[in-house]
Design an enzyme around this catalytic site. Sequence first.
Site, short mmCIF file in Angstrom:
data_model
loop_
_atom_site.label_atom_id
_atom_site.label_comp_id
_atom_site.label_asym_id
_atom_site.label_seq_id
_atom_site.Cartn_x
_atom_site.Cartn_y
_atom_site.Cartn_z
N GLU A 131 0.85 -1.20 0.00
CA GLU A 131 0.00 0.00 0.00
C GLU A 131 0.88 1.25 0.00
OE1 GLU A 131 -2.18 2.45 3.58
OE2 GLU A 131 -2.36 0.27 3.60
N LYS A 157 -9.81 -3.12 8.57
CA LYS A 157 -8.63 -2.82 9.38
C LYS A 157 -9.09 -2.09 10.63
CE LYS A 157 -6.81 1.72 8.02
NZ LYS A 157 -5.70 2.48 7.42
#
Length: 205
Positions: free
Chosen positions: A37, A126
């Site tokens: 990411e 998350k």
Amino acid sequence: MQWQTELPLIAILRGVTPDEAVAHVGAVIDAGFDAVEIPLNSPQWELSIPLILEAYGDRALIGAGTVLKTEQVDRLAEMGSKLIVTPNIQPALIRHAVSLGMLVCPGCATASEAFSALDAGAQALKIFPSSAFGPGYIKALKAVLPDDVPVLAVGGVTPENLAQWLEAGCAGAGLGSDLYRAGQPVERTAQQAAAFVQAYREAVK
């Protein structure tokens, strides 16, 4: 739902620049990572992400974090990004990214936020910032979530404490400053990546 890569750890390279992005991403992939990411508050991310996709798009799930707008999702989709990570819950953004065939892992903290994200089609969650809640909180939250939803701890996860998050029910984790800090040498990134991969494998064996 299952996490879509072999290793459920996301390398978060916040602050990486285009001229060093390929080298650092190569270091984490060589260590065993297969999800990366680049947060959109990194310098010139619109240059870094295409470079990484060209170099490693066939070896890892590459995408962006700190995604806040549907227009950003469109730009990322045009580049070929497959992973969208957000710091918050925006159902419209989640639905849009999912409709484009992307894996969406939004950040949440409460059961209400988690179910809003799942209702919008998120394939993973998350918990952020995990260090502020602790493994016990995640274990309690997991008790009300569907068993098959991958939950990743993000924020304060280190090679030394990764096992605690996995024991609490996390499928894996997103790894930021303990893996990569802007400006650090590639050798440091490789060293930390290897430490995280080893810690994960020891925890699940």
